[in-house]
Design a protein around this motif. Structure first.
Motif, short mmCIF file in Angstrom:
data_model
loop_
_atom_site.label_atom_id
_atom_site.label_comp_id
_atom_site.label_asym_id
_atom_site.label_seq_id
_atom_site.Cartn_x
_atom_site.Cartn_y
_atom_site.Cartn_z
N LEU A 55 0.83 -1.20 0.00
CA LEU A 55 0.00 0.00 0.00
C LEU A 55 0.86 1.25 0.00
CD1 LEU A 55 -2.69 -1.05 2.61
CD2 LEU A 55 -3.03 -0.74 0.16
N ARG A 81 -7.80 5.85 -1.50
CA ARG A 81 -8.34 4.54 -1.13
C ARG A 81 -9.86 4.53 -1.22
NH1 ARG A 81 -4.51 2.41 3.85
NH2 ARG A 81 -2.51 2.98 2.90
N THR A 110 0.23 -7.23 -0.07
CA THR A 110 -0.93 -6.73 0.67
C THR A 110 -1.88 -7.89 0.96
OG1 THR A 110 -0.75 -4.63 -0.51
CG2 THR A 110 -2.82 -5.06 0.64
#
Length: 581
Positions: free
Chosen positions: A527, A533, A566
């Protein structure tokens, strides 16, 4: 001289003898010429009769005619619909000159005169005939002319045209007789070649129909078989483009397939309306619909750009008495001959056979589906009537035996075994419910839909993610939650494709202990700090709305800047009260 001039009397008979010898030599030369011409005619007839391929037969006929009458130029014109020339095969003119002249004649002027009056025509000067109106630019000069019709079973098939007898002479009656004799033999040879071509075409159509039926009934994909059908029809008829428009149950268009030149302009096209198209013409008329020029024909007025550069075309419906499957269209480039009746005679039968094969394949799939549902129902009954009853009896036996066991540890193990049997019975009951949900067609089908979602993402990712699924996803997960899961999978994998630069991803969907958990893991760059986001926030909102949660973190903690990947975990409860909120 004595005796009244005897030497003079001897000279007169000698002179007459020389004249007789000269006349005899002329007659001998004429006889030899007639014999050579007769031999040439016989050889030409035999040469023409040996061929069975129609284009080769036509070419041999005009080549033999030029030699027999000692002409510099020759041609054979094939008469088509509307008393016009569909084909024109010239001999004696080079390809360069032919290209300079432009389009080949279609049957006007002197050529049309022979079409209108199919009788031998001899001219010493072409330009003096009333029907003559000159030649196009770059055309070689022509003066003497001889034309005769070619008849096949009393019907005029075409004409032989000969011009410019060598040496500047004119064609005579003997030339006309020789050419007329060749025309009779040519008619027989053409008829034989036509019959052979019809038999060969019929055999190719039957083979193609058989192959299509076998492919459909063997379970091959329908689109693949239909494209094969188009390719075979295009090849057999010598078309440049083949198009198949599908028809839905209501009769509306639902997509198309195309093969050949310019296929991309027709592939997967679904016009909103069939009016003004070849599809409408085929649907409203009996039998094949043929047109000579697609660009100018009113039947194709709605789609002129799609047919740019195409001329002759034929369209036929593909269907049975129960319904139509679609419309098959074949087209050739402009300048090529129109589709002859002999070429398209077997096309309706081929289309009907293909439609029957499509219907049989549909019925076979329906029968297989019914058989599958019946098999699931049988399995569900067997599980309910046999497996559950046996497990229930075994559990009762263990419970009754428990009071005779004094050892605490053994008693505890018996209790656990009874609990495991109860749990197994619940799982089997849930499986039975799932089988019957499949039969009724009301299950969430989460497993199959999850596989489809992951496969769809493979193209954007550049690799296929690993997928694992656990639990009774098709029975314990309500349809509304299943829809949310699919949205989560698509968004999460799209994020991996756009931002992660990953080489591998894992997806798991698990239904256990009253929770549904979706986990998506990748080996990408992780990230970014302070990145947008909005997509992840949407996933979190979805989880909260269902009373769940979502966590996103590095897959493997490591040094700053390292490629850690992730891990996204999306989890919601499956209990009805939570799902209703």
């Amino acid at each position: 001289m004595s005796a009244g001039g005897q030497p003079a009397a001897v000279g007169v008979p000698r002179l007459r003898l020389d004249e007789l010898l000269d006349e005899l030599q002329v007659r001998i030369d004429e006889a030899r010429g007639a014999r050579d011409r007769l031999n040439g005619l016989l050889e030409a007839v035999m040469s023409v009769g040996r061929e069975l391929d129609l284009p080769q037969v036509l070419r041999r006929i005009v080549e033999a005619a030029v030699v027999l009458v000692d002409a510099e130029y020759g041609a054979l014109g094939v008469i088509g619909d509307g008393q016009k020339l569909d084909e024109f095969l010239p001999v004696g003119i080079s390809d360069e000159v032919r290209a300079q002249i432009g389009d080949l004649p279609s049957g006007h002027g002197i050529l049309g005169e022979l079409i209108r009056h199919p009788e031998p025509l001899r001219l010493s000067e072409l330009s003096e005939h009333p029907a003559s109106y000159g030649f196009p630019p770059h055309h070689p000069p022509m003066h003497s002319f001889l034309g005769v019709p070619i008849r096949v079973r009393e019907a005029v098939f075409g004409n032989l045209y000969l011009t410019e007898k060598r040496g500047g002479a004119c064609f005579d009656e003997e030339d006309e007789a020789v050419l007329s004799t060749l025309a009779v033999a040519a008619g027989i040879a053409i008829e034989n070649a036509r019959l052979f071509e019809e038999v060969r075409l019929r055999e190719r159509w039957l083979t193609a129909s058989s192959d299509i039926t076998s492919a459909l009934l063997s379970g091959a994909p329908e689109d693949e078989v239909l494209e094969g059908m188009l390719a075979r029809a295009k090849d057999i008829t010598g078309a440049d483009l083949g198009v198949f428009h599908r028809l839905g149950p209501s009769g509306g268009l639902r997509g198309s397939l195309a093969v050949g030149e310019g296929a991309e302009a027709h592939r997967r096209i679904t016009p909103a309306d069939t009016r003004g198209t070849l599809v409408e013409a085929a649907l409203t008329r009996d039998g094949p619909v043929t047109v000579r020029d697609l660009e100018a024909d009113p039947d194709a007025a709605v789609q002129p750009d799609q047919w740019k550069g195409f001329g002759p075309a034929v369209a036929v419906t593909v269907g049975t008495k129960e319904g139509l499957s679609g419309v098959l269209m074949l087209a050739r480039r402009r300048g090529r001959p129109a589709f002859a009746a002999s070429e398209t005679a077997a096309l309706p039968g081929f289309a009907g056979q293909a439609a029957l094969a499509l219907e049989l394949a549909d019925r076979r799939r329906d029968a297989e589906q019914v058989s599958l549902l019946e098999d699931r129902d049988r399995i569900a009954r067997d599980l309910h009537d046999l497996a559950i009853q046996r497990l229930f009896a075994t559990g009762m036996t263990l419970q009754s035996a428990q009071r005779f066991v004094d050892h605490p540890e053994a008693s505890e193990r018996l209790a656990r075994a009874v609990d495991d049997l109860d749990a197994t019975i619940k799982i089997i009951r849930s499986t039975i419910f799932g089988l019957r949900e499949h039969e009724a067609g009301t299950g969430s089908r989460l497993r199959a839909r999850a596989v489809e979602a992951v496969e769809e993402a493979s193209a954007a990712l550049g690799f296929a993610p690993a997928l694992s699924m656990e639990g009774l996803l098709d029975t314990d997960v309500p349809p509304a939650v299943a829809d949310e899961v699919l949205a989560v999978l698509r968004e999460a994998l799209a994020n991996v494709a756009r931002h992660a630069r990953a080489a591998h991803a894992d997806v798991s969907v698990v239904a256990a202990d009253g929770l549904l958990t979706v986990t998506v893991t990748d080996d990408g760059v992780g990230l970014p700090a302070g990145g947008r986001r909005s997509g992840l926030r949407n996933l979190g909102v979805r989880a909260e709305r269902l009373g769940g949660r979502m966590d996103v973190a590095a897959r493997d903690p490591g040094p700053v800047g390292a490629s850690r990947g992730t891990r996204l975990v999306w989890e919601v409860p499956l209990s009805p009260p939570t799902l209703l909120t």
